[in-house]
Design a protein around this motif. Structure first.
Motif, PDB file in Angstrom:
ATOM      1  N   ASP A 295       0.584  -1.250  -0.093  1.00 12.38           N
ATOM      2  CA  ASP A 295      -0.120   0.175  -0.128  1.00 12.38           C
ATOM      3  C   ASP A 295       0.619   1.079  -0.098  1.00 12.38           C
ATOM      4  O   ASP A 295       2.122   1.027   0.249  1.00 12.38           O
ATOM      5  CB  ASP A 295      -1.045  -0.146   1.006  1.00 12.38           C
ATOM      6  CG  ASP A 295      -1.689  -1.739   1.342  1.00 12.38           C
ATOM      7  OD1 ASP A 295      -2.315  -1.833   0.260  1.00 12.38           O
ATOM      8  OD2 ASP A 295      -1.996  -1.685   2.338  1.00 12.38           O
ATOM      9  N   LEU A 296      -0.085   2.175   0.191  1.00 17.67           N
ATOM     10  CA  LEU A 296       0.779   3.846  -0.667  1.00 17.67           C
ATOM     11  C   LEU A 296       1.177   3.896   0.793  1.00 17.67           C
ATOM     12  O   LEU A 296       0.404   4.203   2.086  1.00 17.67           O
ATOM     13  CB  LEU A 296      -0.186   4.911  -0.612  1.00 17.67           C
ATOM     14  CG  LEU A 296       0.136   5.803  -1.074  1.00 17.67           C
ATOM     15  CD1 LEU A 296       1.451   6.409  -1.804  1.00 17.67           C
ATOM     16  CD2 LEU A 296      -0.464   7.177  -1.114  1.00 17.67           C
ATOM     17  N   LEU A 297       2.985   4.494   1.427  1.00 20.46           N
ATOM     18  CA  LEU A 297       3.457   4.569   2.582  1.00 20.46           C
ATOM     19  C   LEU A 297       2.843   5.957   3.239  1.00 20.46           C
ATOM     20  O   LEU A 297       3.408   6.907   2.259  1.00 20.46           O
ATOM     21  CB  LEU A 297       5.090   4.089   2.007  1.00 20.46           C
ATOM     22  CG  LEU A 297       5.826   3.794   3.317  1.00 20.46           C
ATOM     23  CD1 LEU A 297       6.696   3.233   3.508  1.00 20.46           C
ATOM     24  CD2 LEU A 297       6.344   5.235   4.407  1.00 20.46           C
ATOM     25  N   VAL A 298       2.519   6.007   3.391  1.00 18.03           N
ATOM     26  CA  VAL A 298       2.299   7.541   4.337  1.00 18.03           C
ATOM     27  C   VAL A 298       3.179   8.544   5.342  1.00 18.03           C
ATOM     28  O   VAL A 298       2.779   7.381   6.613  1.00 18.03           O
ATOM     29  CB  VAL A 298       0.595   8.410   4.528  1.00 18.03           C
ATOM     30  CG1 VAL A 298       0.828   9.617   4.836  1.00 18.03           C
ATOM     31  CG2 VAL A 298      -0.158   8.208   2.925  1.00 18.03           C
ATOM     32  N   ALA A 299       4.419   8.430   5.034  1.00 19.18           N
ATOM     33  CA  ALA A 299       5.294   8.866   5.756  1.00 19.18           C
ATOM     34  C   ALA A 299       4.934   9.749   7.253  1.00 19.18           C
ATOM     35  O   ALA A 299       6.025   9.356   8.392  1.00 19.18           O
ATOM     36  CB  ALA A 299       6.588   9.751   5.063  1.00 19.18           C
ATOM     37  N   GLU A 300       4.115  10.274   7.153  1.00 16.83           N
ATOM     38  CA  GLU A 300       3.518  11.871   7.653  1.00 16.83           C
ATOM     39  C   GLU A 300       3.023  10.502   8.967  1.00 16.83           C
ATOM     40  O   GLU A 300       2.689  10.630  10.585  1.00 16.83           O
ATOM     41  CB  GLU A 300       2.884  12.595   7.659  1.00 16.83           C
ATOM     42  CG  GLU A 300       2.935  13.790   6.725  1.00 16.83           C
ATOM     43  CD  GLU A 300       3.329  13.453   5.023  1.00 16.83           C
ATOM     44  OE1 GLU A 300       3.167  14.095   4.089  1.00 16.83           O
ATOM     45  OE2 GLU A 300       3.016  12.426   5.166  1.00 16.83           O
ATOM     46  N   THR A 301       2.135   9.820   8.514  1.00 16.04           N
ATOM     47  CA  THR A 301       1.416   8.600   9.281  1.00 16.04           C
ATOM     48  C   THR A 301       2.629   7.904  10.418  1.00 16.04           C
ATOM     49  O   THR A 301       1.832   7.698  11.301  1.00 16.04           O
ATOM     50  CB  THR A 301       0.431   8.292   8.829  1.00 16.04           C
ATOM     51  OG1 THR A 301      -0.830   8.598   7.832  1.00 16.04           O
ATOM     52  CG2 THR A 301      -0.694   7.592   9.809  1.00 16.04           C
ATOM     53  N   GLU A 302       3.519   7.151   9.967  1.00 13.41           N
ATOM     54  CA  GLU A 302       4.075   6.211  10.054  1.00 13.41           C
ATOM     55  C   GLU A 302       4.849   7.515  11.435  1.00 13.41           C
ATOM     56  O   GLU A 302       5.043   7.418  12.014  1.00 13.41           O
ATOM     57  CB  GLU A 302       5.674   6.397   9.032  1.00 13.41           C
ATOM     58  CG  GLU A 302       4.196   4.780   7.745  1.00 13.41           C
ATOM     59  CD  GLU A 302       4.139   3.400   8.921  1.00 13.41           C
ATOM     60  OE1 GLU A 302       4.262   3.225  10.097  1.00 13.41           O
ATOM     61  OE2 GLU A 302       2.789   2.901   8.582  1.00 13.41           O
ATOM     62  N   LEU A 303       5.190   8.456  10.832  1.00 19.50           N
ATOM     63  CA  LEU A 303       6.378   9.347  12.173  1.00 19.50           C
ATOM     64  C   LEU A 303       5.663   9.740  13.414  1.00 19.50           C
ATOM     65  O   LEU A 303       5.534   9.734  14.936  1.00 19.50           O
ATOM     66  CB  LEU A 303       6.984  10.665  11.227  1.00 19.50           C
ATOM     67  CG  LEU A 303       7.234  10.837  11.929  1.00 19.50           C
ATOM     68  CD1 LEU A 303       8.602  10.839  12.507  1.00 19.50           C
ATOM     69  CD2 LEU A 303       8.024  12.802  11.618  1.00 19.50           C
ATOM     70  N   GLN A 304       4.188  10.140  13.112  1.00 20.61           N
ATOM     71  CA  GLN A 304       3.182  10.382  14.156  1.00 20.61           C
ATOM     72  C   GLN A 304       3.092   9.034  14.663  1.00 20.61           C
ATOM     73  O   GLN A 304       3.235   9.352  16.329  1.00 20.61           O
ATOM     74  CB  GLN A 304       1.393  10.507  13.681  1.00 20.61           C
ATOM     75  CG  GLN A 304       1.731  11.978  13.178  1.00 20.61           C
ATOM     76  CD  GLN A 304       2.524  13.091  13.950  1.00 20.61           C
ATOM     77  OE1 GLN A 304       1.561  12.895  15.428  1.00 20.61           O
ATOM     78  NE2 GLN A 304       3.219  14.183  13.668  1.00 20.61           N
ATOM     79  N   ALA A 305       2.877   7.682  14.459  1.00 20.11           N
ATOM     80  CA  ALA A 305       2.893   6.607  15.789  1.00 20.11           C
ATOM     81  C   ALA A 305       4.183   6.303  15.956  1.00 20.11           C
ATOM     82  O   ALA A 305       4.290   6.112  17.529  1.00 20.11           O
ATOM     83  CB  ALA A 305       2.649   5.145  14.249  1.00 20.11           C
TER      84      ALA A 305
END
Length: 152
Positions: free
Chosen positions: A10-20
């Motif tokens: 799936d599309l990797l959304v860096a902002e979402t990963e960083l928030q996690a």
């Protein structure tokens, strides 16, 4: 120490990963994140897409081993490696690496180490597609030189 290493089609959304990675973090003084993007050109010319083929189980294990090695070499608290597989369009994220540590130097060095190892050792078969056809790509001499910096 916690390690996350996973593949995603799936599309990797860096902002979402960083928030996690950042959520609830109070004991560390640094989080270093790196996002690798697919380019629209290479030494061979125009690139319309990148395909990262993998072998289920084997590729994930290669990511886990690289992440665990980074954890053993550097004083870090958390390592996150999320790597795309399948088709990736120019401009999309291919890889997200984040490292949390009590101090910045360890976080920077561990992220750098992870990327050098991922670039040269992660179990992927990479193909660039373009208007003139497709070609399989390998790590460059510079990629290999970067990896040798970390040899024990």
């Amino acid at each position: 120490m916690a390690i996350t290493a996973r593949l995603s089609e799936d599309l990797l959304v860096a902002e979402t990963e960083l928030q996690a990675v950042l959520a609830g973090r109070t004991g560390d003084g640094a989080v270093v994140a790196f996002v690798g993007l697919a380019r629209d050109s290479s030494r061979a010319g125009v690139v319309t897409g990148l395909h990262l083929d993998h072998y289920a189980g084997f590729t994930e294990r290669s990511l886990e081993v690289i992440a665990a090695d980074a954890g053993a070499h550097f004083a870090v608290s958390d390592i996150h490696v999320i790597h795309r597989c399948g088709d990736v369009a120019p401009g999309e994220a291919i890889v997200f690496v984040a490292v949390a540590a009590p101090h910045r130097r360890a976080a920077f060095e561990a992220a750098d180490y992870l990327m050098d190892r991922l670039k040269t050792e992660a179990a992927f078969w990479k193909r660039e597609d373009g208007p003139d056809g497709s070609r399989w790509i390998e790590p460059t001499d510079q990629d290999r030189a970067d990896r040798r910096r970390w040899s024990d």
